[in-house]
Design an enzyme around this catalytic site. Structure first.
Site: not given
Ligand SMILES: *[C@@H]1O[C@H](CO)[C@@H](O)[C@H](O)[C@H]1NC(C)=O
Ligand SMILES: *[C@@H]1O[C@H](CO)[C@@H](O)[C@H](O)[C@H]1NC(C)=O
Ligand SMILES: *[C@@H]1O[C@H](CO)[C@@H](O)[C@H](O)[C@H]1NC(C)=O
Length: 320
Positions: A9, A293, A296
């Site tokens: 991610s 978040d 990240h």
């Protein structure tokens, strides 16, 4: 120059699209491109900044390769959020399978050997193997034995990418996982989890040793460029430490606290209930937060990381 990206991610720009994927939900993407785009941030992620530093556009996500047309000239991004070198809890292709996808595109001449003459591969591995290991009930003791297995598999993957003909390769060292909001929320985002960070340091040490060995071999064989470690560990720490000094990039009012988070343990950024009510809160100004978040960085966070002395030096090495 072409950029090929593998991993998770921190690098994904849209591959992990299934019905319920977080990065395709509002408010992901509110800063860039203005709506969810599969990036795990309010905006751009490391792949975008890396491409920019190479002077090219961010490569198309593998998922959208059929619509890419002449965009293929920038390479391709095979990274899927949630994945690792081994299978994790995410229903997405692990790194081996991502490299299989790449190999297939070489075999059918989507990319040719001459394309690879001026190519860079970036390999992002930021901890999903370890969170999956712990989620399956693995202990800290067990983690010590698992870390060498993860690093070995990572090195196998890197060597395979190199053998396929990619000229230059970068790979992430782990960021301080114990400082992610996911780890610090129990103490109101005040203190990093040192146990977890020690495991991270062990991973990074083994990675450093393995890459030094590979690079020594490369030099002796006069066989291409050395592999560059993108040192997220020290880059993250430098941002945390700059906070409070007047210098540089740390205009972040909020270093450890995420901009976007679920209203309680059962929800996360982007959650809605059955009626579509928001079950998360999002900050007014993502630019003043380092974390988007619980895992990240924000786009501003990535920008600051890329500008840090640590990553600037790594990116210089990659281009030399
Ligand atoms: C990666 O996924 C493939 C396909 O599911 C699986 O066969 C393979 O064992 C996995 N590789 C690793 C290293 O876990
Ligand atoms: C730190 O993380 C480890 C997982 O590596 C966990 O077992 C432990 O409970 C955490 N400690 C604290 C104080 O949160
Ligand atoms: C590099 O490899 C050679 C022989 O394989 C060895 O003698 C030397 O110590 C190695 N250097 C480093 C820095 O590992």
């Amino acid at each position: 120059e072409k950029l090929f990206v593998f991993g998770d991610s921190y690098a994904d720009t849209g591959n992990n699209r299934i019905s319920n994927s977080q990065s395709w939900k509002i408010p992901y993407g509110i800063t860039f491109p203005g709506k969810p785009s599969g990036r795990f941030s309010d905006g751009r992620v490391f792949t975008d900044f890396l491409a920019k530093s190479l002077g090219i556009r961010s490569p198309v996500a593998y998922k959208f390769r059929r619509y890419a047309n002449n965009h293929l000239k920038y390479g391709m991004n095979f990274a899927y959020g949630g994945t690792g070198v081994f299978d994790t809890t995410a229903p997405y292709p692990n790194m081996t399978t991502q490299i299989d996808f790449f190999e297939r595109l070489l075999n059918d001449n989507t990319f040719t050997p001459s394309d690879l003459q001026h190519s860079i591969a970036h390999v992002s591995l930021v901890g999903n193997d370890y969170s999956a290991f712990l989620a399956r009930g693995g202990t800290n003791q067990g983690l010590q034995n698992f870390i060498p297995q993860v690093v070995s598999q990572l090195v196998v993957d890197i060597q395979r990418i190199k053998k396929l003909g990619v000229k230059k390769i970068s790979v992430t060292a782990l960021q301080p996982l114990g400082c992610l909001p996911r780890s610090t929320k129990e103490n109101s985002f005040q203190r990093c989890n040192d146990t977890y960070n020690k495991a991270v340091m062990f991973h990074n040490l083994l990675l450093q040793q393995a890459i030094t060995k590979l690079n020594n071999q490369t030099t002796q064989d006069h066989h291409g460029s050395p592999i560059v470690i993108i040192d997220l560990y020290n880059a993250f720490l430098s941002i945390f430490q700059e906070k409070g000094t007047q210098q540089g990039s740390s205009d972040f009012d909020n270093i450890m606290k995420p901009c976007c988070t679920g209203i309680n343990q059962n929800y996360y950024c982007g959650s809605v209930d059955d009626k579509g009510n928001k079950m998360y809160t999002v900050c007014q100004d993502p630019k003043s937060y380092f974390f988007w978040d619980e895992v990240h960085p924000t786009q501003a966070g990535w920008e600051a990381l890329t500008r840090s002395t640590t990553l600037q030096a790594n990116l210089d090495d990659l281009q030399s």
